[in-house]
Design a protein around this motif. Structure first.
Motif, PDB file in Angstrom:
ATOM      1  N   LYS A  75      44.010  45.744  58.530  1.00 29.27           N
ATOM      2  CA  LYS A  75      44.043  44.284  58.349  1.00 29.27           C
ATOM      3  C   LYS A  75      45.157  43.657  59.185  1.00 29.27           C
ATOM      4  CE  LYS A  75      42.406  44.514  53.621  1.00 29.27           C
ATOM      5  NZ  LYS A  75      42.810  44.338  52.224  1.00 29.27           N
ATOM      6  N   PHE A  76      46.335  44.259  59.104  1.00 32.86           N
ATOM      7  CA  PHE A  76      47.485  43.757  59.855  1.00 32.86           C
ATOM      8  C   PHE A  76      47.200  43.784  61.356  1.00 32.86           C
ATOM      9  CE2 PHE A  76      51.170  45.195  62.359  1.00 32.86           C
ATOM     10  CZ  PHE A  76      51.943  44.053  62.299  1.00 32.86           C
ATOM     11  N   HIS A  77      46.725  44.914  61.831  1.00 36.94           N
ATOM     12  CA  HIS A  77      46.532  45.097  63.264  1.00 36.94           C
ATOM     13  C   HIS A  77      45.400  44.236  63.811  1.00 36.94           C
ATOM     14  CE1 HIS A  77      48.324  47.276  66.476  1.00 36.94           C
ATOM     15  NE2 HIS A  77      47.143  47.573  66.984  1.00 36.94           N
ATOM     16  N   CYS A  78      44.373  44.028  63.033  1.00 40.35           N
ATOM     17  CA  CYS A  78      43.255  43.183  63.482  1.00 40.35           C
ATOM     18  C   CYS A  78      43.704  41.745  63.739  1.00 40.35           C
ATOM     19  CB  CYS A  78      42.116  43.213  62.473  1.00 40.35           C
ATOM     20  SG  CYS A  78      41.140  44.729  62.559  1.00 40.35           S
ATOM     21  N   ARG A  79      44.678  41.279  62.962  1.00 40.96           N
ATOM     22  CA  ARG A  79      45.199  39.923  63.191  1.00 40.96           C
ATOM     23  C   ARG A  79      45.911  39.815  64.538  1.00 40.96           C
ATOM     24  NH1 ARG A  79      46.508  40.367  57.543  1.00 40.96           N
ATOM     25  NH2 ARG A  79      48.647  40.842  58.077  1.00 40.96           N
ATOM     26  N   LEU A  80      46.425  40.929  65.027  1.00 43.09           N
ATOM     27  CA  LEU A  80      47.130  40.937  66.313  1.00 43.09           C
ATOM     28  C   LEU A  80      46.177  41.043  67.502  1.00 43.09           C
ATOM     29  CD1 LEU A  80      50.013  43.421  65.453  1.00 43.09           C
ATOM     30  CD2 LEU A  80      50.115  40.930  65.444  1.00 43.09           C
ATOM     31  N   MET A  81      44.925  41.417  67.218  1.00 47.58           N
ATOM     32  CA  MET A  81      43.955  41.636  68.291  1.00 47.58           C
ATOM     33  C   MET A  81      42.673  40.850  68.017  1.00 47.58           C
ATOM     34  SD  MET A  81      44.260  45.746  68.795  1.00 47.58           S
ATOM     35  CE  MET A  81      43.284  46.000  67.321  1.00 47.58           C
ATOM     36  N   PRO A  82      42.695  39.542  68.195  1.00 43.74           N
ATOM     37  CA  PRO A  82      41.514  38.740  67.880  1.00 43.74           C
ATOM     38  C   PRO A  82      40.312  39.034  68.778  1.00 43.74           C
ATOM     39  CG  PRO A  82      43.191  37.399  68.941  1.00 43.74           C
ATOM     40  CD  PRO A  82      43.812  38.734  68.662  1.00 43.74           C
ATOM     41  N   THR A  83      40.519  39.722  69.893  1.00 44.96           N
ATOM     42  CA  THR A  83      39.410  40.039  70.793  1.00 44.96           C
ATOM     43  C   THR A  83      38.637  41.285  70.372  1.00 44.96           C
ATOM     44  OG1 THR A  83      40.822  41.365  72.247  1.00 44.96           O
ATOM     45  CG2 THR A  83      40.586  39.010  72.772  1.00 44.96           C
ATOM     46  N   VAL A  84      39.142  41.995  69.352  1.00 47.31           N
ATOM     47  CA  VAL A  84      38.502  43.233  68.913  1.00 47.31           C
ATOM     48  C   VAL A  84      37.877  43.014  67.537  1.00 47.31           C
ATOM     49  CG1 VAL A  84      38.879  45.676  68.366  1.00 47.31           C
ATOM     50  CG2 VAL A  84      40.191  44.597  70.198  1.00 47.31           C
ATOM     51  N   SER A  85      36.603  43.308  67.423  1.00 47.32           N
ATOM     52  CA  SER A  85      35.890  43.159  66.160  1.00 47.32           C
ATOM     53  C   SER A  85      36.450  44.128  65.118  1.00 47.32           C
ATOM     54  CB  SER A  85      34.406  43.448  66.386  1.00 47.32           C
ATOM     55  OG  SER A  85      33.723  43.453  65.172  1.00 47.32           O
ATOM     56  N   GLU A  86      36.582  43.655  63.879  1.00 46.64           N
ATOM     57  CA  GLU A  86      37.121  44.496  62.800  1.00 46.64           C
ATOM     58  C   GLU A  86      36.328  45.778  62.599  1.00 46.64           C
ATOM     59  OE1 GLU A  86      38.322  43.122  58.944  1.00 46.64           O
ATOM     60  OE2 GLU A  86      38.943  41.207  59.778  1.00 46.64           O
ATOM     61  N   ASP A  87      35.040  45.741  62.870  1.00 51.85           N
ATOM     62  CA  ASP A  87      34.230  46.942  62.667  1.00 51.85           C
ATOM     63  C   ASP A  87      34.481  48.001  63.745  1.00 51.85           C
ATOM     64  OD1 ASP A  87      32.908  45.478  64.650  1.00 51.85           O
ATOM     65  OD2 ASP A  87      30.928  46.168  64.019  1.00 51.85           O
ATOM     66  N   ARG A  88      35.322  47.674  64.699  1.00 52.40           N
ATOM     67  CA  ARG A  88      35.691  48.628  65.754  1.00 52.40           C
ATOM     68  C   ARG A  88      37.124  49.142  65.596  1.00 52.40           C
ATOM     69  NH1 ARG A  88      32.109  49.585  70.030  1.00 52.40           N
ATOM     70  NH2 ARG A  88      30.280  48.287  69.758  1.00 52.40           N
ATOM     71  N   VAL A  89      37.737  48.832  64.444  1.00 46.91           N
ATOM     72  CA  VAL A  89      39.109  49.282  64.170  1.00 46.91           C
ATOM     73  C   VAL A  89      39.096  50.121  62.906  1.00 46.91           C
ATOM     74  CG1 VAL A  89      41.477  48.538  63.681  1.00 46.91           C
ATOM     75  CG2 VAL A  89      40.057  47.204  65.251  1.00 46.91           C
ATOM     76  N   ILE A  90      39.724  51.279  62.967  1.00 51.03           N
ATOM     77  CA  ILE A  90      39.808  52.177  61.812  1.00 51.03           C
ATOM     78  C   ILE A  90      41.071  51.888  61.018  1.00 51.03           C
ATOM     79  CG2 ILE A  90      39.962  54.595  61.077  1.00 51.03           C
ATOM     80  CD1 ILE A  90      38.421  55.258  63.730  1.00 51.03           C
ATOM     81  N   GLY A  91      42.172  51.655  61.705  1.00 49.61           N
ATOM     82  CA  GLY A  91      43.448  51.405  61.049  1.00 49.61           C
ATOM     83  C   GLY A  91      44.312  52.647  61.021  1.00 49.61           C
ATOM     84  N   VAL A  92      44.652  53.165  62.201  1.00 49.27           N
ATOM     85  CA  VAL A  92      45.451  54.391  62.315  1.00 49.27           C
ATOM     86  C   VAL A  92      46.699  54.067  63.119  1.00 49.27           C
ATOM     87  CG1 VAL A  92      45.496  56.768  63.180  1.00 49.27           C
ATOM     88  CG2 VAL A  92      43.389  55.831  62.198  1.00 49.27           C
ATOM     89  N   ARG A  93      47.822  54.486  62.614  1.00 46.17           N
ATOM     90  CA  ARG A  93      49.098  54.223  63.277  1.00 46.17           C
ATOM     91  C   ARG A  93      49.276  55.120  64.504  1.00 46.17           C
ATOM     92  NH1 ARG A  93      52.380  51.134  59.792  1.00 46.17           N
ATOM     93  NH2 ARG A  93      51.371  50.879  57.771  1.00 46.17           N
ATOM     94  N   VAL A  94      49.988  54.600  65.472  1.00 48.54           N
ATOM     95  CA  VAL A  94      50.188  55.275  66.753  1.00 48.54           C
ATOM     96  C   VAL A  94      50.758  56.689  66.614  1.00 48.54           C
ATOM     97  CG1 VAL A  94      51.497  55.172  68.928  1.00 48.54           C
ATOM     98  CG2 VAL A  94      50.278  53.150  68.089  1.00 48.54           C
ATOM     99  N   PRO A  95      51.766  56.939  65.775  1.00 43.19           N
ATOM    100  CA  PRO A  95      52.289  58.314  65.687  1.00 43.19           C
ATOM    101  C   PRO A  95      51.214  59.342  65.312  1.00 43.19           C
ATOM    102  CG  PRO A  95      53.821  56.805  64.642  1.00 43.19           C
ATOM    103  CD  PRO A  95      52.575  56.018  64.950  1.00 43.19           C
ATOM    104  N   HIS A  96      50.256  58.959  64.492  1.00 44.83           N
ATOM    105  CA  HIS A  96      49.178  59.888  64.125  1.00 44.83           C
ATOM    106  C   HIS A  96      48.296  60.181  65.340  1.00 44.83           C
ATOM    107  CE1 HIS A  96      50.263  59.741  59.954  1.00 44.83           C
ATOM    108  NE2 HIS A  96      50.023  58.445  59.865  1.00 44.83           N
ATOM    109  N   LEU A  97      48.008  59.150  66.125  1.00 51.64           N
ATOM    110  CA  LEU A  97      47.191  59.350  67.321  1.00 51.64           C
ATOM    111  C   LEU A  97      47.929  60.208  68.345  1.00 51.64           C
ATOM    112  CD1 LEU A  97      45.701  55.763  67.718  1.00 51.64           C
ATOM    113  CD2 LEU A  97      44.523  57.809  66.884  1.00 51.64           C
TER     114      LEU A  97
END
Length: 111
Positions: free
Chosen positions: A17-39
């Motif tokens: 939810k937090f990250h989607c607000r920062l990226m209005p060009t990316v559809s929410e259904d294309r975001v999982i919600g994983v923090r960078v250190p995990h990736l």
């Protein structure tokens, strides 16, 4: 285990939810919600494997996190020409500032 399954193990709906607000060009259904250190951890674990090679060759990816992981794998390529070739293949698939800003190929420091 598939790479996407590994990514989804770290899913965080509040972070999504937090990250989607920062990226209005990316559809929410294309975001999982994983923090960078995990990736970054996944990238470190799979880099150089046939699984990683297959992943790098499977453009386009569906999820934002897959694109970030792709960029993180590209960062690890030490051969400049190979890195440029792979970046040329990947860049048309970047659709947001966050993925673009997160990539820093190490081989660029020497070149």
């Amino acid at each position: 285990m598939k790479i996407l399954d590994r990514i989804k193990e770290f899913e965080d709906s509040e972070y999504k939810k937090f990250h989607c607000r920062l990226m209005p060009t990316v559809s929410e259904d294309r975001v999982i919600g994983v923090r960078v250190p995990h990736l970054r951890k996944i990238a470190k674990e799979i880099y150089g494997s046939s699984e990683a090679e297959e992943f790098l060759n499977s453009l386009p990816h569906k999820y934002y996190e897959e694109n970030n992981l792709h960029g993180m794998l590209l960062e690890k390529i030490s051969d400049y020409d190979e890195c440029i070739k792979r970046l040329d293949e990947f860049l048309p698939h970047i659709n947001n500032w966050a993925t673009c800003d997160s990539m820093r190929p190490k081989c660029f420091a020497k070149n």
